[in-house]
Scaffold this active site. Sequence first.
Site, PDB file in Angstrom:
ATOM      1  CB  SER A 127      -2.604  47.422 101.737  1.00 16.07           C
ATOM      2  OG  SER A 127      -2.052  48.414 102.506  1.00 16.07           O
ATOM      3  CG  ASP A 332       4.012  43.925 105.944  1.00 18.27           C
ATOM      4  OD1 ASP A 332       4.234  45.117 106.331  1.00 18.27           O
ATOM      5  OD2 ASP A 332       2.998  43.849 105.074  1.00 18.27           O
ATOM      6  CG  HIS A 361       2.833  46.936 103.505  1.00 19.26           C
ATOM      7  ND1 HIS A 361       2.010  46.034 103.767  1.00 19.26           N
ATOM      8  CD2 HIS A 361       1.964  47.695 102.980  1.00 19.26           C
ATOM      9  CE1 HIS A 361       0.706  46.338 103.546  1.00 19.26           C
ATOM     10  NE2 HIS A 361       0.621  47.420 102.876  1.00 19.26           N
TER      11      HIS A 361
END
Length: 390
Positions: A127, A332, A361
């Site tokens: 991330s 995602d 995610h």
Amino acid sequence: MASPLAAQNFHLITSFRLESGTKLKKVSVVYKTWGAQLNATPDTNAMVICVQNCRGKAFDPQQFLVFYANVLGPPYGTSSPVTVSPDTDEPYDPLLPQATIRDDIRLHKLVLDHLGVSGIAVAIGWSMGGMAVLECYVRRIIPIVTSARHSAWCIGWGGTQRQSHHDVQPSSGLLLTYCSHDSCEKRFGRCPQIPPVSDPSATAPSLSRSTADVALVVHNEDCQKSCPKNSQSKAPGSQQSQSDDMMSSLTTPPTPPIFSAQSYLRYQGAIFVAWFDVNYYIHITRKLDTHVVARGRMVLPDDSSSAIEATAFAAVLASLPRCTLVISIETDDLFTPSEHKELATHISEAEIGVISSSNGHDGFLLEFEQINKHIHIRRCLKTEFPEYYL
């Protein structure tokens, strides 16, 4: 077993100039190292992780000296909005100068220099941590569920989230963007939230409220900052007065259900605002917006076409460490598989590993077994460090 991050260290940097040109004084950086002793040969067993949660054989402290440091912004010890400014003797609050992903990397490099680490074998992050990894010119990198540039999709969500802090109750709606459509349906569907039996106000309107007041509460869903009633004059015979008379003649409107997904957001949002400073979240989301790995690394003519820009951008990606392992999550919706494919396509000899997960995610927090498997079987580290990844 205690978390390896339980015992933390602090390093004070007297002066640090941000990319913006603003100079910060007395910058505190929280960091932690654990695992093996540093090898005498540089960049052979130092591992930088740009995320707190990591576990599994891929992050083996028996083989690597592992380093983690907190970034500017979060209130965990590194300078943040809750830090007292040496210039004012008061917390920075919203006045903490805006930092970038590159600022964090440069700051951490100073800490590594202080520790005598002259080379890094591998940097791993997911991330926002994956963005930081792409800024690390080290021997090998493993960016996980991240992107080469923050997309318009993510910038739009970040702006919406910041606006919710400014204008609406903070406990509403920050977390569903990290899920996938399927995981939301599986977890919440259209199920209404069942209120506690001990809370009669959750199932019946207050008798002290007028019918119009109840209707307004229903419209605003009990938000702290609500749409106001029209404040125009209510003189007898006026249109407003007649409207109120008509409203009072109606029965109390039924209260619509609070769906499970709404309840989840309110619950998690309440925890969020209790534990986190709002200015921290605003600072972090704006930091994400600055992320473009090619920023300042492309020289383009003023009249360059999109095709020329795409070629230049690809050239910057090609300059990143070769044999990169890019890890993607198939569901995602925040950092999409197409963005991961862009990285793997243009970085020399890169591989892409796709994680099967219905959690969107959030899968990077839940699928450690798959992450470890990809790191072990792919050649990114296996060929470079065969003694570690047999």
